[in-house]
Design an enzyme around this catalytic site. Structure first.
Site, short mmCIF file in Angstrom:
data_model
loop_
_atom_site.label_atom_id
_atom_site.label_comp_id
_atom_site.label_asym_id
_atom_site.label_seq_id
_atom_site.Cartn_x
_atom_site.Cartn_y
_atom_site.Cartn_z
N ASP A 164 2.45 7.84 -3.35
CA ASP A 164 3.63 7.21 -3.92
C ASP A 164 4.61 8.35 -4.25
O ASP A 164 4.21 9.48 -4.48
CB ASP A 164 3.21 6.46 -5.18
CG ASP A 164 4.31 5.54 -5.67
OD1 ASP A 164 5.38 5.52 -5.03
OD2 ASP A 164 4.11 4.85 -6.68
N SER A 165 5.90 8.04 -4.27
CA SER A 165 6.89 9.11 -4.40
C SER A 165 7.09 9.59 -5.83
O SER A 165 7.64 10.65 -6.05
CB SER A 165 8.24 8.59 -3.90
OG SER A 165 8.65 7.52 -4.74
N GLY A 166 6.68 8.80 -6.80
CA GLY A 166 6.92 9.15 -8.19
C GLY A 166 8.03 8.32 -8.80
O GLY A 166 8.21 8.32 -10.02
N GLY A 167 8.78 7.60 -7.99
CA GLY A 167 9.90 6.81 -8.51
C GLY A 167 9.44 5.79 -9.54
O GLY A 167 10.00 5.70 -10.63
N PHE A 168 8.40 5.07 -9.20
CA PHE A 168 7.93 4.03 -10.09
C PHE A 168 7.52 4.59 -11.45
O PHE A 168 7.87 4.05 -12.49
CB PHE A 168 6.74 3.29 -9.45
CG PHE A 168 6.21 2.18 -10.30
CD1 PHE A 168 6.89 0.97 -10.39
CD2 PHE A 168 5.05 2.34 -11.04
CE1 PHE A 168 6.41 -0.06 -11.18
CE2 PHE A 168 4.57 1.31 -11.84
CZ PHE A 168 5.25 0.11 -11.90
N ASP A 225 12.48 6.33 -4.85
CA ASP A 225 13.35 5.17 -5.05
C ASP A 225 13.64 5.01 -6.53
O ASP A 225 12.98 5.62 -7.37
CB ASP A 225 12.69 3.89 -4.49
CG ASP A 225 11.33 3.64 -5.12
OD1 ASP A 225 10.73 4.59 -5.67
OD2 ASP A 225 10.85 2.49 -5.05
N GLN A 243 14.39 -2.44 -2.10
CA GLN A 243 14.55 -2.76 -3.52
C GLN A 243 15.49 -3.96 -3.66
O GLN A 243 15.75 -4.65 -2.69
CB GLN A 243 15.08 -1.53 -4.27
CG GLN A 243 14.02 -0.43 -4.46
CD GLN A 243 12.92 -0.82 -5.45
OE1 GLN A 243 12.93 -1.90 -6.04
NE2 GLN A 243 11.93 0.06 -5.62
N GLY A 292 9.26 -2.50 -6.33
CA GLY A 292 9.87 -3.10 -7.51
C GLY A 292 9.41 -4.51 -7.79
O GLY A 292 10.08 -5.26 -8.50
N ASP A 301 -1.86 -1.97 -2.55
CA ASP A 301 -2.58 -1.12 -3.50
C ASP A 301 -2.47 -1.79 -4.85
O ASP A 301 -1.50 -2.51 -5.11
CB ASP A 301 -1.93 0.27 -3.59
CG ASP A 301 -0.67 0.24 -4.43
OD1 ASP A 301 0.38 -0.18 -3.90
OD2 ASP A 301 -0.72 0.59 -5.62
N CYS A 303 -22.01 -11.36 -2.52
CA CYS A 303 -21.61 -9.96 -2.32
C CYS A 303 -22.80 -9.09 -1.93
O CYS A 303 -23.90 -9.26 -2.40
CB CYS A 303 -20.95 -9.42 -3.59
SG CYS A 303 -20.35 -7.74 -3.41
N CYS A 318 -22.65 -5.67 -2.14
CA CYS A 318 -22.45 -4.31 -2.64
C CYS A 318 -23.68 -3.83 -3.41
O CYS A 318 -24.55 -4.61 -3.79
CB CYS A 318 -21.20 -4.23 -3.51
SG CYS A 318 -21.44 -4.75 -5.22
N CYS A 373 -24.26 -5.58 -6.79
CA CYS A 373 -24.78 -6.94 -6.71
C CYS A 373 -26.22 -6.96 -6.19
O CYS A 373 -26.99 -7.84 -6.55
CB CYS A 373 -23.88 -7.81 -5.83
SG CYS A 373 -22.31 -8.14 -6.63
N HIS A 419 -18.11 -2.79 -7.52
CA HIS A 419 -18.18 -4.16 -6.98
C HIS A 419 -16.77 -4.69 -6.68
O HIS A 419 -16.53 -5.24 -5.61
CB HIS A 419 -18.88 -5.12 -7.93
CG HIS A 419 -18.54 -6.54 -7.62
ND1 HIS A 419 -19.13 -7.24 -6.59
CD2 HIS A 419 -17.58 -7.36 -8.13
CE1 HIS A 419 -18.56 -8.43 -6.49
NE2 HIS A 419 -17.62 -8.53 -7.42
ZN ZN Z 1 -20.76 -6.92 -5.46
#
Ligand code: ZN
Length: 687
Positions: free
Chosen positions: A108-112, A162, A204, A231, A281, A319, A321, A324, A350
Site C-alpha cells: 500500500d502506498s501509505g495514503g490511507f 492517493d 477515488q 476510499g 485485502d 474446514c 485447516c 479445525c 483458521h
Molecule cells: Zn478451520
C-alpha cells in the site's frame, strides 16, 4: 540490484508487467476468474491477500500462510518506512529475503494511513507531511518518495499515493482530493519508470457516483498494470459500497486486475466478486480472531458466547485447516478466555484459511459455470450472525397476527425476521423457538459430519453417492443446509443424493412465496424441486429428489440412506411417523444397512419406540431450550466408530420410573419392555 533479485532483466516501456489472462466470466454475473504473473509467482483470482502491515501477518507463521495457499501478502509502506526503514530493505535486497517470503508482495502506498491515523499532518500539492509515531520527527511523503520506498521494499505490486477522505465529506472536498489523487497518479507513474514492478492506479471520489465515474475514466487513461477502488470501507453503508463497486468495476478495463482495497467480510467479498472484483485485502480475519470470532461455512461464530462452553467438534465442520483438524470449539474458547496468544494464532490461521479456501471455491464455481447458484446459496450463510443458544426476542401478539400468511393448512409465523411454518390444524409451529437454518446446520449438517463424509477419503471408484433422507421437507431448511454445506466444499470426493419426503407441498410453496422470511430458499433448487420433482447441481455432484406422498409408503421406494434427517412435525401432528410400528418398519428396511438417524426430540416414548424396534439410541446435541436431542443407529452403524454417546444405565433407570415409558402406538403389546430391558446397548454395562 532489485532487478537482479526479481530475476528480471531491464524492461522496456509498455511491457506487459503482469501478463494478465482473463479465463472466464460467469454467465448472469460480472464475476470473473483470471490469472497473472508477478516476478515471484502466478496469482490466480479471485484472491484474498492477508495483511502483513509490518512485514508479518499478525500472530501468523509464514509456513501456515504458505500452506493455506496465500499467493500475495500485503505490506504497508507507511509503517515500513518508519520501521525498519528503507536502509534495512536495501541491505537485505527487499522484503522477500527480509521475511523469507517466496511469493508476491503488494505494498500500500501509505495514503490511507496518513489520512486515517490520528496525529498532525499537513498537505500541499507536492506532498503530505506527518509526525512519525516512533520518534516524533517530521516525515515527508510525496508520490515520488512513496514509489522510491516501495521500490526499495521490492514489492511485486506497488500502489500510487492517493489522498483518502472520509465518506462523509462534502462534494467539493471529495473533488479536490480526487483531482489531487489524479495528479499524484501521473507523478507516481513517472517515478516508477522502467522498473519491472507493477503499479496500480486508485479510483477515488468518496460516496459521489459522478466523481467515482470521473475518477475511473481519468485513471484508466493512464498506463497502469491494474486498478484499485480506494476510499471504501471508511464509513459508507454496505449498499453504498456495493453500488459504488459495481459502477466503478464496470468502468475498469477487462484486461487488467481489479482490486477493492480494505474490504471486508466474507459476504462483502462474495458480493464484490459478483460485481467483477479480482483482489482483496482486509485485516478482519486476524483482527476478529483476536476478539474470538471465527468466519465459518455456517456463518460467524463468536467464541465469547457461553453457549459454546464445553462444545465438542471443530469451529467449522467443513474446514480442513490445522486448527479445525486438531482442536475443539471448547478448547479454543478456553484459550480465548485465558488470553493465551496461541488462541489468537489458531483462530487467525483458521480465518485466513477460510478466506483463501472461499476464494478458491468462488474461482472453481466461476470456471465451472456454477457461480450464480453458488452465489445465491452462500450470500446469506456467509455473514450470518451467530445466534447459537440465544433466546428469541419478545414479540407482541399483534405483531404476530400481522405477520401471518396462509396456504392450505399452513401459515407463516415470523419472529426475528425469520419465517416458521405453522400447521393450523394441530396448531403446531415447526422450530417455534430456534432459528430453523441454525438448527438445520447444528442438528443435521454438523452432527452428521456431512462435510467430512463428502470429502473424506474415497474408497469406492467411481464413488457411490452419500444418500440423505430428509423426512419432512417443510420449508426445506434442512435440505438447503445440506446443499449449502456440500456446495461450499472445494474438494468433494462423494456425490450427494438428497431425498426429501413430504406429503403436503403447500408448506414449501408458501415459503417460496415469501422468501424474504426464508432466506435459505434464494437458490434455484427449491423451485425446481416443486416444478420438476428434482434438481441437480451444474457439476452433477448434487442431486435432490422429491418423494411426494406418505412416508410410510414412499420409504420403500427410495434407495437406502446413509443419513436420515428426521424432522417431521411432532407426534401431536404426525403421530404415525413416531410409533413403534413406524420404527420397526424402518429397522426392517435397513436391517443390513449402516444408517444414522438424527431427530430433534428427546421424548422418552420416542426413544423407547426406537430402542424397542432395535435401533441403538444416542444423545444428540442440545438445541435452543432442549438440553439434548436424539440419534438412532442401526446395528451396523452402532458397530462402527460413530463417535456418539449411547444412552446408558442412567437413562434406563430414569425410563423405568417414567410415565412415558410405553412407545407410541404400542397398544396392548408388552414385548417392547423386554426388548428395551434386553437391548444390546445396555448389556454388560451394569448388573
Ligand atoms: Zn478451520
Amino acid at each position: 540490484m532489485l532487478r537482479r533479485l526479481l530475476g528480471i532483466g531491464v524492461t522496456s516501456l509498455g511491457m506487459q508487467r503482469l501478463d494478465f489472462t482473463l479465463e472466464a466470466t460467469a454467465p448472469g454475473s460480472r464475476a470473473r476468474a483470471a490469472r497473472f504473473r508477478t516476478p515471484h509467482n502466478e496469482v490466480l483470482t479471485p484472491t484474498f491477500m492477508p495483511v502483513g502491515t509490518h512485514a508479518a501477518v499478525r500472530a501468523q507463521r509464514r509456513e501456515d500462510l504458505l500452506e493455506s495457499g496465500a499467493q500475495v501478502l500485503l505490506a504497508n509502506t507507511y509503517h515500513l518506512l518508519l520501521r525498519p526503514g528503507t536502509e534495512i530493505f536495501q541491505k537485505f535486497g527487499g522484503i522477500h529475503r527480509f521475511m523469507n517470503w517466496p511469493r508476491s508482495v503488494l505494498t500500500d502506498s501509505g495514503g490511507f494511513q496518513i489520512f486515517s491515523l490520528p496525529g498532525r499532518r499537513t498537505l500541499c500539492e507536492d506532498h503530505a507531511e506527518f509526525k512519525s509515531y516512533t520518534d516524533q520527527t517530521l516525515v515527508r511523503l510525496s508520490p515520488e518518495r512513496s514509489i522510491v520506498t516501495q521500490k526499495s521494499i521490492g514489492a511485486d505490486i506497488m500502489m500510487v499515493l492517493d489522498q483518502c477522505v472520509p465518506s462523509t465529506v462534502e462534494h467539493s472536498v471529495a473533488r479536490d482530493a480526487m483531482e489531487r489523487t489524479h495528479r499524484w497518479a501521473r507523478r507516481s507513474l513517472d517515478a516508477r519508470g522502467e522498473s519491472p514492478q507493477a503499479l496500480f492506479g486508485i479510483v477515488q471520489g468518496a460516496r459521489f457516483m459522478d466523481l467515482r465515474t470521473e475518477s475511473a475514466r481519468t485513471i484508466t487513461q493512464m498506463p497502469f498494470d491494474g486498478f484499485a477502488i480506494g476510499g471504501l470501507a471508511v464509513g459508507e453503508s454496505t449498499a453504498e459500497r456495493e453500488d459504488c463497486t459495481a459502477t466503478v468495476s464496470e468502468l475498469l478495463p477487462a484486461d487488467k486486475p481489479r482490486y477493492l482495497m480494505g474490504v471486508g467480510t466474507t459476504r462483502d467479498l462474495l458480493e464484490a466478486v459478483h460485481r467483477g472484483v479480482d483482489m482483496f485485502d482486509c485485516i478482519l480475519p486476524t483482527a476478529l480472531a483476536r476478539q474470538g470470532v471465527a468466519f465459518t461455512s455456517i456463518g460467524r461464530r463468536d467464541l465469547r458466547r457461553a453457549a459454546y462452553r464445553g462444545m465438542e467438534g471443530p469451529i467449522d465442520p467443513a474446514c480442513e485447516c490445522h486448527t479445525c483438524k486438531t482442536y475443539s470449539i471448547a478448547y479454543l474458547l478456553h484459550l480465548h478466555r485465558v488470553q493465551e496468544p496461541q488462541g489468537w494464532q489458531l483462530l487467525g490461521a483458521h480465518n485466513i484459511h477460510f478466506y483463501l479456501q472461499l476464494m478458491r471455491t468462488m474461482r472453481r464455481n466461476i470456471l465451472e459455470g456454477t457461480w450464480l447458484e453458488f452465489y445465491h446459496a452462500q450470500r446469506d450463510v456467509l455473514d450470518a450472525r451467530d445466534s447459537y443458544g440465544k433466546p428469541p426476542r419478545h414479540v407482541t401478539r399483534a405483531q404476530l397476527r400481522l405477520s401471518k400468511m396462509k396456504r392450505g393448512r399452513y401459515e407463516i409465523v415470523v419472529r426475528d425476521a425469520i419465517g416458521r411454518i405453522r400447521d393450523c390444524v394441530s396448531g403446531e409451529t415447526m422450530h417455534s423457538v430456534n432459528d430453523p437454518a441454525q438448527e438445520a446446520r447444528s442438528l443435521y449438517v454438523e452432527q452428521s459430519r456431512l462435510a467430512e463424509r463428502l470429502s473424506g477419503p474415497g474408497i469406492d471408484s467411481p464413488p457411490a453417492p452419500l444418500i440423505i433422507w430428509d423426512v419432512g421437507l417443510g420449508a426445506a431448511a434442512n435440505a438447503m443446509a445440506a446443499i449449502a454445506a456440500a456446495q461450499l466444499l472445494s474438494s468433494r470426493v462423494k456425490p450427494l443424493l438428497l431425498v426429501s419426503f413430504e406429503n403436503d407441498l403447500d408448506s414449501l410453496e408458501l415459503a417460496l412465496h415469501h422468501v424474504r422470511w426464508f432466506q435459505h430458499l434464494r437458490h434455484p433448487g427449491p423451485r425446481s424441486l416443486l416444478d420438476r420433482g428434482s434438481w441437480t447441481s451444474k457439476d452433477g455432484l448434487i442431486e435432490w429428489r422429491l418423494m411426494q406422498g406418505d412416508f410410510a409408503v414412499c420409504k420403500t421406494r427410495a434407495p437406502a440412506p446413509d443419513l436420515v434427517f428426521f424432522d417431521p412435525f411432532s407426534f401431536k401432528t404426525d403421530a404415525e411417523l413416531w410409533t413403534l410400528q413406524a420404527f420397526r418398519e424402518l429397522a426392517a428396511l435397513w436391517v443390513d444397512e449402516s444408517v444414522e438417524l438424527f431427530t430433534y426430540t428427546y421424548s422418552t416414548s420416542v426413544r423407547a419406540a426406537m430402542l424397542a424396534a432395535g435401533f441403538h439410541v444416542a444423545r444428540g446435541r442440545a438445541t435452543g431450550p432442549k438440553a439434548e436431542t436424539t440419534i438412532g443407529l442401526t446395528s451396523r452403524a452402532a458397530a462402527a466408530d460413530h463417535g456418539h454417546e449411547l444412552l446408558g444405565a442412567e437413562w434406563l433407570t430414569k425410563w423405568r420410573r417414567s410415565d412415558a415409558q410405553m412407545p407410541l402406538g404400542a397398544g396392548s403389546e408388552t414385548d417392547w419392555r423386554a426388548a428395551i430391558e434386553g437391548h444390546p446397548q445396555f448389556a454388560g454395562r451394569f448388573g
